[in-house]
Design a protein around this motif. Structure first.
Motif, PDB file in Angstrom:
ATOM      1  N   PRO A 573     -43.812 -18.132  84.930  1.00  0.00           N
ATOM      2  CA  PRO A 573     -44.041 -16.797  85.420  1.00  0.00           C
ATOM      3  C   PRO A 573     -45.583 -16.492  85.593  1.00  0.00           C
ATOM      4  O   PRO A 573     -46.163 -15.962  86.519  1.00  0.00           O
ATOM      5  CB  PRO A 573     -43.206 -15.786  84.225  1.00  0.00           C
ATOM      6  N   ASP A 574     -46.457 -17.286  84.927  1.00  0.00           N
ATOM      7  CA  ASP A 574     -47.911 -17.199  84.787  1.00  0.00           C
ATOM      8  C   ASP A 574     -48.612 -18.109  86.004  1.00  0.00           C
ATOM      9  O   ASP A 574     -49.400 -17.815  86.569  1.00  0.00           O
ATOM     10  CB  ASP A 574     -48.366 -17.561  83.566  1.00  0.00           C
ATOM     11  N   ALA A 575     -47.869 -19.144  86.369  1.00  0.00           N
ATOM     12  CA  ALA A 575     -48.450 -19.974  87.322  1.00  0.00           C
ATOM     13  C   ALA A 575     -48.046 -19.607  88.785  1.00  0.00           C
ATOM     14  O   ALA A 575     -47.130 -18.960  88.873  1.00  0.00           O
ATOM     15  CB  ALA A 575     -48.060 -21.433  87.390  1.00  0.00           C
ATOM     16  N   ARG A 576     -48.594 -20.058  89.689  1.00  0.00           N
ATOM     17  CA  ARG A 576     -48.413 -19.812  91.225  1.00  0.00           C
ATOM     18  C   ARG A 576     -48.424 -21.097  91.683  1.00  0.00           C
ATOM     19  O   ARG A 576     -49.178 -21.931  91.846  1.00  0.00           O
ATOM     20  CB  ARG A 576     -49.254 -18.898  91.922  1.00  0.00           C
ATOM     21  N   VAL A 577     -47.345 -21.657  92.576  1.00  0.00           N
ATOM     22  CA  VAL A 577     -46.901 -22.664  93.528  1.00  0.00           C
ATOM     23  C   VAL A 577     -46.937 -21.979  94.765  1.00  0.00           C
ATOM     24  O   VAL A 577     -45.531 -21.516  95.261  1.00  0.00           O
ATOM     25  CB  VAL A 577     -45.920 -23.473  92.986  1.00  0.00           C
ATOM     26  N   LEU A 578     -47.757 -22.071  95.701  1.00  0.00           N
ATOM     27  CA  LEU A 578     -47.681 -21.429  96.872  1.00  0.00           C
ATOM     28  C   LEU A 578     -47.521 -22.664  97.797  1.00  0.00           C
ATOM     29  O   LEU A 578     -47.927 -23.606  97.859  1.00  0.00           O
ATOM     30  CB  LEU A 578     -48.838 -20.661  97.183  1.00  0.00           C
ATOM     31  N   VAL A 594     -49.369 -27.006 100.101  1.00  0.00           N
ATOM     32  CA  VAL A 594     -48.950 -26.658  98.805  1.00  0.00           C
ATOM     33  C   VAL A 594     -50.407 -26.518  97.852  1.00  0.00           C
ATOM     34  O   VAL A 594     -51.307 -27.041  98.002  1.00  0.00           O
ATOM     35  CB  VAL A 594     -48.219 -27.690  98.147  1.00  0.00           C
ATOM     36  N   LEU A 595     -50.326 -25.261  97.501  1.00  0.00           N
ATOM     37  CA  LEU A 595     -51.353 -24.965  96.498  1.00  0.00           C
ATOM     38  C   LEU A 595     -50.806 -24.549  95.133  1.00  0.00           C
ATOM     39  O   LEU A 595     -49.875 -23.614  94.986  1.00  0.00           O
ATOM     40  CB  LEU A 595     -52.320 -23.718  96.845  1.00  0.00           C
ATOM     41  N   ILE A 596     -51.419 -25.047  94.016  1.00  0.00           N
ATOM     42  CA  ILE A 596     -50.767 -24.799  92.584  1.00  0.00           C
ATOM     43  C   ILE A 596     -51.989 -24.168  91.882  1.00  0.00           C
ATOM     44  O   ILE A 596     -53.191 -24.775  91.797  1.00  0.00           O
ATOM     45  CB  ILE A 596     -50.406 -25.920  91.870  1.00  0.00           C
ATOM     46  N   ALA A 597     -52.008 -22.873  91.217  1.00  0.00           N
ATOM     47  CA  ALA A 597     -52.736 -22.295  90.470  1.00  0.00           C
ATOM     48  C   ALA A 597     -52.134 -21.959  89.284  1.00  0.00           C
ATOM     49  O   ALA A 597     -51.195 -21.436  89.156  1.00  0.00           O
ATOM     50  CB  ALA A 597     -53.201 -20.861  91.236  1.00  0.00           C
ATOM     51  N   GLU A 598     -53.000 -21.952  88.250  1.00  0.00           N
ATOM     52  CA  GLU A 598     -52.566 -21.900  86.689  1.00  0.00           C
ATOM     53  C   GLU A 598     -53.649 -21.111  86.005  1.00  0.00           C
ATOM     54  O   GLU A 598     -54.831 -21.453  86.207  1.00  0.00           O
ATOM     55  CB  GLU A 598     -52.487 -23.197  85.902  1.00  0.00           C
ATOM     56  N   PRO A 599     -53.331 -20.334  85.122  1.00  0.00           N
ATOM     57  CA  PRO A 599     -54.293 -19.680  84.218  1.00  0.00           C
ATOM     58  C   PRO A 599     -54.762 -20.425  83.243  1.00  0.00           C
ATOM     59  O   PRO A 599     -54.071 -21.166  82.691  1.00  0.00           O
ATOM     60  CB  PRO A 599     -53.593 -18.483  83.693  1.00  0.00           C
ATOM     61  N   GLN A 600     -55.863 -20.470  83.088  1.00  0.00           N
ATOM     62  CA  GLN A 600     -56.635 -21.562  82.059  1.00  0.00           C
ATOM     63  C   GLN A 600     -58.180 -20.796  81.507  1.00  0.00           C
ATOM     64  O   GLN A 600     -59.077 -20.671  82.516  1.00  0.00           O
ATOM     65  CB  GLN A 600     -57.016 -22.887  82.538  1.00  0.00           C
ATOM     66  N   ASP A 601     -58.387 -20.667  80.537  1.00  0.00           N
ATOM     67  CA  ASP A 601     -59.618 -20.396  79.709  1.00  0.00           C
ATOM     68  C   ASP A 601     -60.257 -19.046  80.523  1.00  0.00           C
ATOM     69  O   ASP A 601     -61.462 -19.218  80.951  1.00  0.00           O
ATOM     70  CB  ASP A 601     -60.739 -21.483  79.936  1.00  0.00           C
ATOM     71  N   GLY A 602     -59.422 -18.163  80.813  1.00  0.00           N
ATOM     72  CA  GLY A 602     -60.012 -17.022  81.477  1.00  0.00           C
ATOM     73  C   GLY A 602     -60.093 -17.009  82.794  1.00  0.00           C
ATOM     74  O   GLY A 602     -60.717 -16.078  83.328  1.00  0.00           O
ATOM     75  N   ARG A 603     -59.861 -17.810  83.761  1.00  0.00           N
ATOM     76  CA  ARG A 603     -60.012 -17.957  85.021  1.00  0.00           C
ATOM     77  C   ARG A 603     -58.642 -18.704  85.480  1.00  0.00           C
ATOM     78  O   ARG A 603     -57.861 -19.163  85.016  1.00  0.00           O
ATOM     79  CB  ARG A 603     -61.229 -18.831  85.130  1.00  0.00           C
ATOM     80  N   PHE A 609     -54.320 -28.850  95.685  1.00  0.00           N
ATOM     81  CA  PHE A 609     -54.084 -28.054  97.010  1.00  0.00           C
ATOM     82  C   PHE A 609     -54.250 -29.213  98.041  1.00  0.00           C
ATOM     83  O   PHE A 609     -55.188 -29.949  98.123  1.00  0.00           O
ATOM     84  CB  PHE A 609     -55.659 -27.439  97.103  1.00  0.00           C
ATOM     85  N   VAL A 610     -53.330 -29.306  98.640  1.00  0.00           N
ATOM     86  CA  VAL A 610     -52.846 -30.353  99.773  1.00  0.00           C
ATOM     87  C   VAL A 610     -52.756 -29.455 101.007  1.00  0.00           C
ATOM     88  O   VAL A 610     -51.971 -28.315 101.187  1.00  0.00           O
ATOM     89  CB  VAL A 610     -52.128 -31.329  99.538  1.00  0.00           C
ATOM     90  N   GLY A 635     -61.571  -9.094  88.783  1.00  0.00           N
ATOM     91  CA  GLY A 635     -62.341  -9.402  87.730  1.00  0.00           C
ATOM     92  C   GLY A 635     -62.264 -10.896  87.226  1.00  0.00           C
ATOM     93  O   GLY A 635     -62.943 -11.195  86.240  1.00  0.00           O
ATOM     94  N   VAL A 636     -61.334 -11.770  87.776  1.00  0.00           N
ATOM     95  CA  VAL A 636     -60.838 -12.987  87.502  1.00  0.00           C
ATOM     96  C   VAL A 636     -61.674 -13.928  88.424  1.00  0.00           C
ATOM     97  O   VAL A 636     -61.332 -13.892  89.421  1.00  0.00           O
ATOM     98  CB  VAL A 636     -59.362 -13.269  87.167  1.00  0.00           C
ATOM     99  N   SER A 637     -62.250 -14.821  88.007  1.00  0.00           N
ATOM    100  CA  SER A 637     -62.803 -15.990  88.821  1.00  0.00           C
ATOM    101  C   SER A 637     -61.989 -16.976  89.320  1.00  0.00           C
ATOM    102  O   SER A 637     -60.613 -17.225  88.549  1.00  0.00           O
ATOM    103  CB  SER A 637     -64.045 -16.513  88.460  1.00  0.00           C
ATOM    104  N   ILE A 638     -61.935 -17.684  90.303  1.00  0.00           N
ATOM    105  CA  ILE A 638     -61.022 -18.926  90.535  1.00  0.00           C
ATOM    106  C   ILE A 638     -61.854 -20.053  90.766  1.00  0.00           C
ATOM    107  O   ILE A 638     -62.990 -20.273  91.279  1.00  0.00           O
ATOM    108  CB  ILE A 638     -60.402 -18.632  91.925  1.00  0.00           C
ATOM    109  N   PHE A 639     -61.152 -21.210  90.019  1.00  0.00           N
ATOM    110  CA  PHE A 639     -61.990 -22.466  90.027  1.00  0.00           C
ATOM    111  C   PHE A 639     -61.137 -23.475  90.828  1.00  0.00           C
ATOM    112  O   PHE A 639     -59.888 -23.432  90.369  1.00  0.00           O
ATOM    113  CB  PHE A 639     -62.214 -22.852  88.546  1.00  0.00           C
ATOM    114  N   GLY A 640     -61.605 -24.268  91.529  1.00  0.00           N
ATOM    115  CA  GLY A 640     -60.752 -25.285  92.438  1.00  0.00           C
ATOM    116  C   GLY A 640     -61.336 -26.468  91.657  1.00  0.00           C
ATOM    117  O   GLY A 640     -62.364 -27.128  92.115  1.00  0.00           O
TER     118      GLY A 640
END
Length: 697
Positions: A573-578, A594-603, A609-610, A635-640
């Motif tokens: 539930p915390d991850a997002r597979v778009l 496909v883009l996969i985003a996961e919470p990690q170390d406050g970001r 990402f393909v 307030g949360v940053s995004i790291f790619g």
């Protein structure tokens, strides 16, 4: 006595001495040192005397099975996952040279016999030292059947340019097998082979091979136990591994030396063994169909069909029998099937296109002569099935384009099944370049099939990475058929319409006189570009896995992923597979990103990402990033993550143009930066839940 008979007799007389010298060559190897030191003579009898027997039998019978057995014995001996290819080759060359010298020296007083042995070693050396262009990681789950198979498979696979890197799971106890598989769960294999009722693999099935089991009334319990254990192992393998899994649907036969006692035992145990086999075959069929419908690849190898040509009795006959080595004829039959599977997995499975000649390839005769042709429907059928499973077809033929046409019967291969048609009198190498440019593919994506050796040679010389097959060789079409079976069957896999729509789309754009950014925007408005972005569900797992693993040009981190990992992410539930599906006025383009985003170390970390190359230039990547940004908590940053690869140049500028700044290992977008600009010509529909509930952010 003939020279051959003399050589065989001398070898057998010198067997203990030769075996002892062969054993001394490997006595210092870590895996043999202790056993050799404890009992040198016993070690030689168990480990190396068999080599003398195989060479003698090879000379005596001229049966290449004994050469394969020698090669297989050496392949098992050489197996060392820790060794580099260079170290392994040096060690193999040195040992084979020393073994040859031992055999020849033993017959030094008999030149004709020594020459016969030297000729035998020429064949053995050639088989073992043949160069390999590919290494295949294979998992074998079964008993000593697979030691037989490795013996008969090693040399033919090397002849196809493939060196096997095997891992064996051979315990007879289901609990130990499960524990071993659990330890291998994170390994990536190219193919898995599983033979549930091979010989005496599972303890309950082994019990059914003894008459006393039926006499004591325990057969029913062992039948249920054998089938249940085999089913559980099937499910475990299918859950753990993403690669093609080849599973034996078993047949009823027993290994034997053709004694009367063995014949009586076979008759007495046939009902119980048959009941277990019948139950498991039905269960495996159902399980395989269920898994295949979900996008996996489970290929059932029908043992009954395999042994039909020689019968169960002959299939079980031993070729040789000792305490450690006991290959049967069945192993030869299995290896023949496995050779084709290994070839397909190594050389065909990841290819995207088949470029076909026409005359004497898809039909018998020359269509341009106007005398009629005889269609090879047996050859065309696997091409149609490949097309249905996502492999595109092209024509590369020296012919008159006005005459190279045909009226196809319903369900048969038609001209419209080919997305690119190069029918002319130009060199076929030039036509291949045209096809590649038209479809934006590389030589390594192609398979070229032609009946003429000179055409095949010129293509292979110009494009070494291309797979080239002989249209007149029956094996080529057998490989095509197997290739189709080892690809997942999924709705919408046929890509022919995608390429037609792309051609129409590109023709539309090319015909418009675009001279400014405003006119370009207006042009794209006319295309009616639409993008639907949503979260992947359980039904999308196969497509997500495939798109990530097959995408190279727009793949931010050169990502590869397992099906099991995708399943975990989709369920988290915390991850997002778009996933994004695109369409325009010319039709649906399917899932393009496909883009996969996961919470990690406050970001929030974009770990994968393909984007499909068929939508390059439309700005869809920015819409997908904006969909993610809109779901990320305030307030949360995004790291790619970003990793430059030899192929991903098209995506290098995307993160910086989307407001990301350089960071260690990739690009980061601070929470203070505003929305990501999305092109006005793109109509988007976003269905992504906010990530505000994520506990780790």
């Amino acid at each position: 006595m003939t020279q051959t008979g003399n050589a065989v007799a001398l070898l057998r007389a010198a067997r203990p001495a030769i075996a002892g010298k062969l054993a001394s060559l490997v006595a210092h190897w870590p895996k043999y040192a202790e056993a050799h030191a404890a009992d040198p003579a016993g070690f030689a009898e168990v480990e190396t005397a068999v080599l003398v027997d195989y060479v003698a039998s090879l000379i005596e019978r001229s049966d290449e099975n004994y050469r394969h057995l020698y090669v297989g014995e050496k392949a098992k001996q050489f197996h060392d996952p820790a060794a580099t290819p260079e170290d392994r080759l040096d060690r193999e060359m040195a040992l084979l040279k020393a073994e040859r010298a031992i055999f020849v020296d033993a017959l030094a007083a008999h030149p004709a016999a020594a020459e016969a042995v030297a000729h035998a070693f020429d064949a053995i050396d050639h088989a073992l030292l043949a160069p390999a262009q590919a290494t295949l990681k294979a998992l074998f789950v079964g008993d000593c059947l697979y030691l037989d198979v490795i013996a008969f498979l090693t040399a033919p696979a090397l002849a196809d340019g493939v060196r096997l890197a095997p891992t064996f799971v051979t315990s007879h106890e289901p609990g130990e097998i499960q524990a071993h598989l659990a330890r291998l769960a994170d390994e990536r294999f190219d193919v898995v082979f599983y033979s549930p009722f091979s010989y005496a693999f599972l303890a309950d099935f082994e019990a059914l091979q003894h008459p006393k089991t039926s006499l004591t009334g325990k057969a029913g319990r062992h039948i249920r136990g054998a089938v249940s254990a085999a089913e559980t192992l099937f499910d475990t393998l299918a859950d753990l591994f993403d690669c093609p899994i080849v599973v034996h649907a078993p047949a009823a036969f027993l290994r034997h030396e053709d004694s009367l006692r063995e014949r009586i035992d076979a008759i007495a145990t046939a009902p119980a063994r048959g009941a277990a086999i019948k139950a498991l075959r039905a269960s495996l069929q159902t399980r395989a169909e269920t898994r295949n419908a979900a996008g996996q690849v489970i290929h059932l190898l029908d043992e009954e069909a395999l042994i039909a040509g020689i019968g169960a009795h002959e299939a079980g006959r031993y070729l040789y029998r000792s305490d450690l080595q006991h290959p049967a004829r069945f192993g030869v039959l299995v290896a023949e099937q496995y050779r084709d599977i290994v070839y397909v997995v190594a050389w065909l499975l990841k290819r995207k296109l088949v470029a076909c000649d026409l005359d004497n390839t898809l039909w018998k005769g020359v269509i341009g002569e106007g005398l009629g042709v005889e269609h090879h429907y047996d050859r065309q059928a696997p091409l149609l099935e490949l097309k249905r499973r996502g492999v595109v077809l092209a024509i590369n033929s020296k012919n008159d384009p006005s005459k190279a046409v045909w009226e196809a019967e319903p369900g048969r291969l038609a001209l419209d099944d080919f997305v690119s048609r190069q029918i002319n009198w130009d060199p076929k190498t030039i036509n291949i370049t045209r096809i590649a440019e038209h479809l934006n593919l590389k030589a390594k994506d192609f398979v070229f099939v032609d009946d003429r050796a000179d055409e095949r040679a010129m293509v292979k010389e110009r494009f070494p990475a291309m797979a080239v097959l002989d249209a007149e060789e029956p094996r080529s079409w057998r490989l095509f058929d197997l290739w189709a079976k080892l690809l997942p069957a999924k709705p919408g896999a046929d890509r022919t319409d995608f390429y037609r729509q792309r051609d129409a789309r590109q023709s539309f754009i090319a015909n418009e006189a675009e001279t400014s950014a405003r006119e370009r925007a207006a042009l794209f408005e006319q295309l009616g570009l639409q993008l639907a972005i949503r979260e992947a569900g359980a039904d999308d797992v196969a497509r997500v896995t495939e798109l990530i693993n097959r995408t190279n040009q727009f793949n931010m981190a050169g990502s590869r992923i397992t099906r099991r990992r995708v399943e975990d992410l989709v369920a988290d539930p915390d991850a997002r597979v778009l996933i994004a599906d695109a369409a325009d006025r010319f039709g649906a383009m399917g899932t393009i990103s496909v883009l996969i985003a996961e919470p990690q170390d406050g970001r929030v970390v974009i770990s994968a990402f393909v984007l499909s190359c068929r939508v390059f230039g439309y700005g869809m990547e920015y819409a997908i990033l904006e969909a993610l940004r809109g779901a990320v908590p305030a307030g949360v940053s995004i790291f790619g993550l970003f990793q430059e690869t030899p192929h991903n140049q098209p995506c290098h500028d995307v993160y910086p143009q989307a407001g990301f700044g350089p960071a260690t290992g990739g690009w980061q977008r601070d929470a203070t930066v505003g929305p990501i600009a999305v092109a006005g010509w793109l109509k988007t529909d976003v269905a992504v839940l906010p990530m505000a509930s994520m506990q780790r952010v």
